[in-house]
Write a protein that holds these residues in place. Structure first.
Motif, short mmCIF file in Angstrom:
data_model
loop_
_atom_site.label_atom_id
_atom_site.label_comp_id
_atom_site.label_asym_id
_atom_site.label_seq_id
_atom_site.Cartn_x
_atom_site.Cartn_y
_atom_site.Cartn_z
N THR A 178 5.84 -7.40 -12.04
CA THR A 178 5.01 -8.04 -11.01
C THR A 178 4.94 -7.23 -9.72
O THR A 178 3.95 -7.30 -8.99
CB THR A 178 5.55 -9.44 -10.68
OG1 THR A 178 6.91 -9.32 -10.21
CG2 THR A 178 5.51 -10.34 -11.90
N HIS A 179 5.99 -6.48 -9.40
CA HIS A 179 6.08 -5.72 -8.14
C HIS A 179 6.79 -4.40 -8.44
O HIS A 179 7.98 -4.24 -8.16
CB HIS A 179 6.87 -6.50 -7.08
CG HIS A 179 6.29 -7.84 -6.75
ND1 HIS A 179 6.45 -8.96 -7.56
CD2 HIS A 179 5.57 -8.26 -5.68
CE1 HIS A 179 5.84 -10.00 -7.02
NE2 HIS A 179 5.29 -9.61 -5.87
N LYS A 180 6.06 -3.48 -8.97
CA LYS A 180 6.66 -2.23 -9.45
C LYS A 180 7.19 -1.37 -8.31
O LYS A 180 8.30 -0.86 -8.35
CB LYS A 180 5.61 -1.45 -10.25
CG LYS A 180 6.10 -0.13 -10.81
CD LYS A 180 7.03 -0.32 -11.98
CE LYS A 180 7.33 0.99 -12.71
NZ LYS A 180 8.26 0.80 -13.82
N ARG A 181 6.37 -1.20 -7.26
CA ARG A 181 6.67 -0.21 -6.20
C ARG A 181 7.44 -0.89 -5.07
O ARG A 181 6.90 -1.74 -4.36
CB ARG A 181 5.38 0.40 -5.69
CG ARG A 181 4.56 1.14 -6.77
CD ARG A 181 3.17 1.43 -6.30
NE ARG A 181 2.45 0.19 -5.93
CZ ARG A 181 1.27 0.16 -5.31
NH1 ARG A 181 0.66 1.30 -4.99
NH2 ARG A 181 0.70 -1.00 -5.03
N GLU B 116 10.14 1.25 -9.28
CA GLU B 116 9.81 2.56 -8.69
C GLU B 116 10.20 2.47 -7.22
O GLU B 116 9.63 1.68 -6.47
CB GLU B 116 8.32 2.83 -8.84
CG GLU B 116 7.83 4.12 -8.22
CD GLU B 116 6.31 4.23 -8.31
OE1 GLU B 116 5.66 4.26 -7.24
OE2 GLU B 116 5.79 4.23 -9.46
N VAL B 117 11.20 3.25 -6.80
CA VAL B 117 11.81 3.08 -5.48
C VAL B 117 11.36 4.15 -4.52
O VAL B 117 11.43 5.36 -4.83
CB VAL B 117 13.35 3.09 -5.58
CG1 VAL B 117 13.97 2.86 -4.20
CG2 VAL B 117 13.83 2.03 -6.57
N TYR C 106 -0.28 -0.23 4.04
CA TYR C 106 1.10 -0.44 3.60
C TYR C 106 1.12 -1.19 2.26
O TYR C 106 1.84 -0.83 1.32
CB TYR C 106 1.87 -1.22 4.67
CG TYR C 106 3.36 -1.36 4.41
CD1 TYR C 106 4.27 -0.45 4.94
CD2 TYR C 106 3.86 -2.40 3.63
CE1 TYR C 106 5.63 -0.57 4.71
CE2 TYR C 106 5.23 -2.54 3.40
CZ TYR C 106 6.11 -1.62 3.93
OH TYR C 106 7.45 -1.74 3.71
N ALA C 107 0.34 -2.26 2.17
CA ALA C 107 0.33 -3.08 0.95
C ALA C 107 -0.32 -2.36 -0.22
O ALA C 107 -0.12 -2.77 -1.38
CB ALA C 107 -0.37 -4.41 1.21
N ASP D 17 4.50 -2.73 -3.34
CA ASP D 17 4.30 -4.10 -3.81
C ASP D 17 5.29 -5.08 -3.19
O ASP D 17 5.02 -6.29 -3.13
CB ASP D 17 4.46 -4.14 -5.34
CG ASP D 17 3.46 -3.22 -6.03
OD1 ASP D 17 2.26 -3.28 -5.67
OD2 ASP D 17 3.88 -2.44 -6.90
N ALA D 18 6.42 -4.59 -2.74
CA ALA D 18 7.44 -5.44 -2.11
C ALA D 18 8.36 -4.55 -1.29
O ALA D 18 8.43 -3.33 -1.50
CB ALA D 18 8.24 -6.22 -3.15
N ALA D 19 9.07 -5.18 -0.36
CA ALA D 19 10.04 -4.46 0.46
C ALA D 19 11.41 -5.09 0.29
O ALA D 19 11.55 -6.32 0.36
CB ALA D 19 9.62 -4.49 1.92
N PHE D 20 12.41 -4.26 0.06
CA PHE D 20 13.80 -4.71 -0.02
C PHE D 20 14.58 -4.09 1.13
O PHE D 20 14.53 -2.87 1.34
CB PHE D 20 14.45 -4.27 -1.35
CG PHE D 20 13.93 -4.99 -2.57
CD1 PHE D 20 13.06 -6.07 -2.48
CD2 PHE D 20 14.31 -4.56 -3.84
CE1 PHE D 20 12.59 -6.71 -3.62
CE2 PHE D 20 13.85 -5.19 -4.98
CZ PHE D 20 12.98 -6.27 -4.88
N VAL D 21 15.29 -4.92 1.86
CA VAL D 21 16.12 -4.46 2.96
C VAL D 21 17.56 -4.77 2.61
O VAL D 21 17.94 -5.94 2.49
CB VAL D 21 15.75 -5.16 4.29
CG1 VAL D 21 16.51 -4.53 5.44
CG2 VAL D 21 14.24 -5.11 4.52
N PHE D 22 18.37 -3.73 2.45
CA PHE D 22 19.80 -3.92 2.15
C PHE D 22 20.60 -3.53 3.38
O PHE D 22 20.53 -2.38 3.85
CB PHE D 22 20.22 -3.06 0.96
CG PHE D 22 19.91 -3.69 -0.38
CD1 PHE D 22 20.92 -4.24 -1.16
CD2 PHE D 22 18.61 -3.74 -0.85
CE1 PHE D 22 20.64 -4.82 -2.39
CE2 PHE D 22 18.31 -4.31 -2.08
CZ PHE D 22 19.33 -4.87 -2.85
N ALA D 23 21.34 -4.49 3.91
CA ALA D 23 22.14 -4.26 5.11
C ALA D 23 23.63 -4.27 4.76
O ALA D 23 24.11 -5.20 4.11
CB ALA D 23 21.85 -5.34 6.15
N CYS D 24 24.33 -3.24 5.19
CA CYS D 24 25.78 -3.20 5.05
C CYS D 24 26.36 -2.81 6.41
O CYS D 24 26.71 -1.65 6.66
CB CYS D 24 26.20 -2.20 3.97
SG CYS D 24 27.96 -2.36 3.53
#
Length: 775
Positions: free
Chosen positions: A602-605, A639-640, A671-672, A676-683
Motif C-alpha cells: 500500500t505504501h512502498k516508498r 523501498e527506503v 513530496y507526495a 508514500d509515507a514518512a517514518f520518523v524514528f527517534a532515539c
C-alpha cells in the motif's frame, strides 16, 4: 542489635492507635493487641453521653468537650500498669496527644494513614457508627501528623490488613529499640536529634547465623583503621590493568567496586584478579537495570523498567531480573544497583522516564517485587534506588540538586508505601539519591529554613528518623555517585565525604580523587564527625552483606565463576526472552487518522527520518540505530529513502549545502509524488548532561520536523523517551517501541504492517498534559 535485651524488656505496653475516622483504628488496634497479648479498648467508649449525641447529630466536638475525655483516655492507659493496653483514639492534634501523655507519659502513638479517597470509600461503606462520612474533610483539616519528638510512627492502610498489622508490630519494636539504643527510659522522648539504629545481623535482611556474625565481628577487630575507612568506599573501575587494581586495593582497601561495561571476558578476568588480591572479599556491583546490558558490552538488553511496566504481564519484570542475575553472576558480580523504585509523576522528568516501572505506587511495587524475585534466583543482592524518591521534580540530580516536594502524608502513601513494601519483601540495600525532601525534613525538624534543606545523602532526619526509624530498614544504605552535582553543590568536598557516613549512609559511591577522598573520610573520623558507633555500625552492615552472600566461606579463587560461564551472556535463550518482551510491549499510543496498517503493497516508498538529540558522553554514533531500521524495513519489502541533514551531507563531501538549502530541497510540492509515507524514528538518550531532555532538531525549522504530516501518512516511533508528543503533537500515529534493539525495531515494523497486534499499554504521561497531543 545493640540494646536488644533492654528493648525486649522495655517493649512499649501503652499504644494509642490514632487517625481519622475510617482508618481502621478498631480493627487494627484489636489485632495488634492480640499479637502483643494485651487488652484492647476503643476510646470512643469512654466518651460521655453528651459527646456521643453531638457526633451522632453531625456536630463537631469543641476542645472543651474533648479535654475531660482525653484525660479519661490517659488515665485508662496509665492504670493499665505493667499489663499494658492498646487503645483506639483519633488523637488528631498534638495538644490532644499531649493531654494523653500528661496521664501516661510512655504512650506510643500508631498513626494509621490513608489517602482521602481510601478513607472516604471506607467511611461511606460503614453503618451503625456515629461518625458520618461528611465529617471526614473536617477531620483531615484538623489532623496534625506526629512531630519528631513524639514517640510514634506511621503505617499506610492502603495494603491488606495483615500487612498493616505486621508493619504496626515492626514499628512498635523499632520504637522500643530506638529508646533503648538512645539510652532513654520508656517514658522519655526522642528529642530533635536523629536517632541511631544499630544493625541486627540476625534479623532481615541479613539473617546471619552465629558463625557468620562471629566472622563479621572478628574481621572488624582484625582491621587497621585505614582498612576500616577503606571498607566504606565503592570504587568506580575505569582501568582493567592489574597495576591499577593493585593500587586501589593496597592503598585504599575498598569494600566494593563497580565497573563500566566492557567486553564480558575482560570484565570477568578483572573481577577475578581483584577478588584474588583482596584480604576481605569485595562487593562487586553492576547496573543491570535492563538485564545484562548494564554490566558488559555483550550483555542482553531485555527491557527498560518502563517497558516492563507497559504490559499486563507482570512476569516481564521477573524475566528481566532473571536474565540480569544470570549474566551478572557469570561475570562475578554479586550486587545489583536495581531495581529502580521511583515513581514517574512528572512527565517532564527524563531521569527516570524510562527507568521507572510507571506513574503509580501500585505498578512500581508489583513490578519491583517481580524483578527482585527474578534476580534473587542468582547469588545477588539488590540496592533499590533512589530514596527518598525521584519523579516529582523535572530536573536531573546528576547536574543539580533536585527535590521531592510531597508533604509528609502524601509521601507516606506513595513513596513511603513503596519502600515499606520493598523492605518487607527483603531488599538488602538502598541507594540514597541526592534529592532533597523539604516537607519530610520539616516534619522531623520543624522550622528548618529553605537554605538548610540538604539532599537525603546528608540528611540524618531522612536516613535515621525516617528510613531506619519509621520504615524500619535494617539493611545497608549507600550513596548515589558522589560526583553528582546534586551532592557536590551542598558542601565542600572535605566536609561532605564524612558527613554522608555521619548522616547514616554506610558506603560512599565512587572516589572523585582517591587520595583526597580517603583522607577526608579518615580526617572526618579522627575529628569526631564520624563517631565510633557510626563507623562500627557501618562496617557491620558492609561485612554483614558480604556474609549474607556467603562470600566469607569461599576461597578467593572461587568467588568468580570459570570462563565457561560467559556462554550464558547474550545467549540465544536470553535473546529469545528479549524478543518475546519486545513483541509484547511495543505500544500504539494513538492512530487518530487511521494511518495503519502501512505495508509495502500500500505504501512502498518510505521517507525515513532519524532523531537523536545529538551525541553524548559515550561518543557513540547517535544515529547508528537507523542502519538497523533501514535494514529491517527493506527486509520487510519497503523501498527506503533516508533523509540526511546538512551536517551529514557536508560530511559526505557535498558542497554548498546549508540548513536553508536542505529545507528548500526537502519541502517541495511534489513530496507526495516521491514518497508514500514518512517514518520518523527517534532515539533521544541524554543522561547526566542536561537537567531536562527534549527533542533537539538538526537546525532551525529543520526539514525533519513533521511538516509533512499533511502530505503523506506519517508514523512517529520512539525508541526511548515516552514524552515526545509534546514536541511532535502534529503526528497522528505515535508508537513507543521502548528500545533501539533489533528485536524492538523488528517487532515495531511487523505491527506497523498489521502482521501482529499491538499489546503494550501506556500511562497518561505520554500526553504531556496537553490537549493537542491527543489529536
Amino acid at each position: 542489635m545493640a540494646g536488644e535485651s533492654t528493648a525486649a524488656a522495655e517493649k512499649p505496653r501503652r499504644i494509642v492507635v490514632m487517625g481519622v475516622s475510617g482508618c481502621g483504628k478498631t480493627t487494627i488496634g484489636d489485632l495488634v493487641a492480640r499479637a502483643l497479648g494485651v487488652p484492647f479498648l476503643d476510646g470512643d467508649s469512654l466518651h460521655p453521653v453528651e459527646n456521643v449525641a453531638k457526633m451522632a447529630a453531625g456536630t463537631p466536638l469543641t476542645d472543651e468537650d474533648r479535654w475531660p475525655w482525653l484525660a479519661t483516655v490517659g488515665t485508662e492507659l496509665a492504670n493499665a500498669g505493667d499489663g499494658g493496653l492498646v487503645l483506639a483514639c483519633s488523637a488528631l492534634r498534638r495538644s490532644y496527644r499531649d493531654a494523653i501523655r500528661e496521664k501516661a507519659p510512655d504512650t506510643v502513638f500508631l498513626h494509621l494513614h490513608g489517602s482521602k479517597e481510601v478513607l472516604r470509600e471506607r467511611t461511606e461503606g460503614r453503618s451503625g457508627h456515629f461518625m458520618p462520612p461528611a465529617l471526614l474533610d473536617s477531620q483531615l483539616a484538623t489532623l496534625e501528623p506526629l512531630d519528631a519528638d513524639e514517640a510514634g510512627f506511621v503505617v499506610d492502610i492502603a495494603v491488606p490488613v495483615s500487612e498493616v498489622v505486621a508493619e504496626a508490630l515492626a514499628g512498635i519494636a523499632a520504637v522500643a529499640g530506638s529508646k533503648a539504643q538512645a539510652g532513654i527510659s520508656p517514658a522519655g522522648t526522642a528529642g530533635t536529634q536523629a536517632r541511631q539504629f544499630d544493625v541486627d545481623l540476625q534479623a532481615a535482611p541479613f539473617n546471619l547465623d552465629d558463625d557468620a556474625v562471629a566472622w563479621v565481628d572478628s574481621t572488624i577487630r582484625g582491621m587497621s583503621l585505614e582498612e576500616k575507612i577503606g571498607q566504606l568506599f565503592i570504587n568506580h573501575n575505569n582501568d582493567y590493568s592489574p597495576e591499577y587494581l593493585d593500587g586501589v586495593l593496597e592503598n585504599y582497601h575498598v569494600g566494593g567496586m563497580r565497573y563500566r561495561p566492557g567486553p564480558s571476558a575482560a570484565v570477568q578476568e578483572h573481577i577475578r584478579y581483584a577478588q584474588s588480591k583482596t584480604r576481605i572479599p569485595l562487593l562487586v556491583a553492576s547496573n543491570p537495570e535492563m538485564g545484562g546490558a548494564g554490566s558488559c558490552d555483550d550483555g542482553t538488553f531485555v527491557s527498560t523498567h518502563l517497558q516492563a511496566g507497559s504490559h499486563p504481564d507482570k512476569s516481564i519484570a521477573r524475566k528481566m531480573g532473571q536474565v540480569a542475575g544470570v549474566e551478572t553472576a557469570a561475570l562475578g558480580c554479586n550486587w545489583a544497583f536495581a531495581p529502580i523504585v521511583d515513581i514517574h509523576y512528572n512527565w517532564r522528568n527524563t531521569v527516570i522516564s524510562t527507568r521507572a516501572f510507571g506513574n503509580t505506587p501500585e505498578i512500581v511495587v508489583e513490578r519491583a517485587k517481580e524483578y527482585f524475585d527474578g534476580i534473587s534466583e542468582s547469588p545477588t543482592v539488590c540496592a533499590i534506588k533512589h530514596f527518598p524518591g525521584d519523579g516529582v521534580d523535572e530536573r536531573d540530580q546528576h547536574v543539580v540538586t533536585s527535590y521531592n516536594t510531597l508533604g509528609y502524608a502524601e509521601w507516606n502513601s506513595s513513596y513511603g508505601h513503596v519502600y515499606r513494601e520493598m523492605i518487607g519483601h527483603g531488599v538488602q540495600s538502598i541507594m540514597v539519591g541526592h534529592i532533597g525532601a523539604p516537607e519530610l525534613t520539616r516534619h522531623f525538624r520543624p522550622g528548618t529554613e529553605d537554605r538548610d534543606i540538604l539532599p537525603a545523602t546528608l540528611a540524618p532526619e531522612l536516613l535515621q528518623d525516617l528510613l531506619r526509624g519509621e520504615l524500619g530498614f535494617n539493611g545497608l544504605i549507600l550513596t548515589d555517585a558522589s560526583q553528582m552535582v546534586g551532592l557536590t553543590q551542598a558542601k565542600k568536598r572535605k566536609d561532605l565525604v564524612p558527613a554522608t557516613i555521619a548522616a547514616g549512609c554506610d558506603m560512599f559511591l565512587f572516589f572523585r580523587n582517591p587520595a583526597e577522598d580517603f583522607q577526608y573520610m579518615l580526617d572526618g573520623y579522627k575529628s569526631g564527625v564520624i563517631s565510633d558507633q557510626r563507623l562500627h555500625d557501618a562496617l557491620r552492615r558492609i561485612l554483614g552483606l558480604k556474609a549474607s552472600l556467603g562470600l566469607h566461606k569461599k576461597p578467593g579463587a572461587e568467588l568468580v565463576p570459570p570462563a565457561e560461564a560467559l556462554r550464558l551472556i547474550g545467549s540465544e535463550a536470553h535473546l529469545a526472552v528479549a524478543a518475546e518482551i519486545a513483541d509484547k510491549t511495543v505500544t500504539l499510543i494513538k492512530d487518530t487518522a487511521g494511518n495503519l496498517p502501512i505495508t509495502p503493497e500500500t505504501h512502498k516508498r518510505i521517507r525515513l527520518y532519524g532523531i537523536s538529540g545529538g551525541s553524548d558522553f559515550t561518543r557513540a554514533d547517535p544515529l547508528a540505530y537507523l542502519d538497523t531500521v533501514k535494514e529491517e524495513l527493506e527486509i520487510a519489502g519497503f523501498e527506503v529513502h533516508l533523509f540526511k541533514t546538512a551536517e551529514q551531507r557536508e560530511a559526505a563531501g557535498e558542497a554548498g549545502v546549508n540548513f536553508m538549502s536542505v529545507i528548500s530541497d526537502e519541502a517541495t510540492g511534489d513530496y507526495a509524488d516521491k514518497y508514500d509515507a514518512a517514518f520518523v524514528f527517534a532515539c533521544v538518550l541524554g543522561f547526566a548532561q542536561e537537567a531536562a531532555i527534549r527533542i533537539k532538531w538538526s537546525s532551525p525549522m529543520a526539514a525533519e520536523i513533521p511538516w509533512y504530516v499533511t502530505e503523506v501518512p506519517t508514523v512517529f516511533v520512539s525508541l526511548n523517551q515516552p514524552n515526545h508528543l509534546i514536541d511532535v503533537p502534529m503526528v497522528k500515529t505515535a508508537i513507543n517501541a521502548h528500545a533501539g534493539t533489533r528485536e524492538a525495531i523488528r517487532a515495531t515494523i511487523q505491527k506497523i504492517q498489521g502482521k501482529s497486534e499491538f499489546q503494550g499499554t501506556f500511562n497518561e504521561n505520554v500526553f504531556c498534559d496537553s490537549f493537542d497531543t491527543r489529536l
